[in-house]
Design a protein around this motif. Structure first.
Motif, PDB file in Angstrom:
ATOM      1  N   ARG A   1      35.073  40.934  42.027  1.00 27.60           N
ATOM      2  CA  ARG A   1      34.853  39.495  41.988  1.00 27.60           C
ATOM      3  C   ARG A   1      35.616  38.952  40.792  1.00 27.60           C
ATOM      4  O   ARG A   1      35.348  39.303  39.645  1.00 27.60           O
TER       5      ARG A   1
ATOM      6  N   MET B   1      35.319  46.757  45.671  1.00 29.53           N
ATOM      7  CA  MET B   1      35.169  45.302  45.758  1.00 29.53           C
ATOM      8  C   MET B   1      35.151  44.708  44.350  1.00 29.53           C
ATOM      9  O   MET B   1      34.378  45.143  43.492  1.00 29.53           O
TER      10      MET B   1
ATOM     11  N   GLU C   1      36.852  37.174  46.102  1.00 29.51           N
ATOM     12  CA  GLU C   1      36.560  38.573  46.409  1.00 29.51           C
ATOM     13  C   GLU C   1      37.868  39.302  46.699  1.00 29.51           C
ATOM     14  O   GLU C   1      38.630  38.900  47.575  1.00 29.51           O
TER      15      GLU C   1
END
Length: 274
Positions: A149, A147, A155
């Motif tokens: 950012r 993941m 995201e």
């Protein structure tokens, strides 16, 4: 009508319906309570690993694996209470798993890549990296994907195989970074004065490190300008603010001191034939 009569038969209800209802209720209770226990055990393991100062990325990754294994055990226990032969079921799952594994080889590749990322740790949670065609802050490494950012708060989910199988640029791995900039001045401008202005601006900025010392060197006599390579060192967290401030301050200083920043141009001479 006979079937409805059989369903309302008290003996049938006592011998089949009630026992099966109890079994299903107990199986559901086993699943619900077991899942809660699995979450509690996983939470405890994560706390222990965190107290042991283990890397946050490793804590999350191992926590996900532990929870998956415990949840699988809970499901098998619930099925076993219902009378389903879990041994034969495991054999069926094993054969099906082989077929599924061949069909989902990409997913298995992502899992193995996730394990390698955890073992070798080319980055950690919170690092700003560029990998898999994406740049951003690492938030979590899961079993199959990582993941991110991004700077504009998006995201992004990137498969682990794309990250481990490609080039990884970790901008947070070192405490300091060098800012590489090029400032061009006109051929008719005072080179020594321009160099001194840049040097004074960098000395006034406390965020620029004295060691390693910043450098200002003549880099190129270009087609339209005399180009200086300016390379100060800063803490990694100050990279972008310092870069933006230097660009602005140098432009203002050059304008105030009559030093031009030329742009590409071409002189055309026209000769009139007699």
């Amino acid at each position: 009508m006979d079937q409805l009569a059989n369903l309302s038969d008290p003996t049938l209800i006592q011998t089949m319906v009630i026992p099966w209802a109890i079994k299903i209720g107990v199986a559901l209770a086993i699943f619900i309570v077991g899942r809660w226990i699995a979450k509690w055990i996983t939470s405890m393991i994560r706390r222990v690993m965190t107290r042991a100062s283990m890397d946050e990325m490793l804590v999350r990754f191992l926590g996900n694996i532990v929870y998956t294994v415990l949840l699988l055990a809970v499901v098998m226990a619930a099925l076993d209470h219902l009378g389903i032969q879990t041994t034969s079921l495991l054999a069926v799952f094993g054969a099906a798993g082989l077929a599924i594994g061949l069909a989902l080889k990409d997913s298995l590749g992502n899992f193995s890549s996730g394990v390698m990322l955890i073992l070798f740790r080319p980055f950690k949670v919170g690092d700003f990296i560029e990998a898999g065609g994406t740049s951003g802050v690492v938030e979590e490494v899961r079993m199959f994907a990582t993941m991110f950012r991004t700077g504009d708060n998006r995201e992004v989910i990137v498969p682990n195989s794309q990250i481990y199988g490609g080039t990884i640029i970790n901008y947070s791995a070192r405490d300091t970074r060098r800012i590489d900039m090029v400032f061009g001045i006109g051929y008719n401008d005072d080179m020594a004065k321009a160099k001194q202005l840049i040097e004074d601006i960098m000395k006034q900025d406390e965020r620029i490190l004295a060691d390693p010392a910043p450098t200002i060197a003549l880099g190129e006599l270009g087609d339209n300008s005399v180009n200086f390579n300016v390379r100060p060192w800063v803490n990694s967290g100050d990279y972008w603010p310092v870069r933006a401030d230097l660009l602005e301050k140098v432009k203002l200083a050059f304008d105030a001191n009559g030093i031009s920043i030329p742009y590409p141009q071409r002189d055309v001479y026209i000769h009139n034939a007699a």
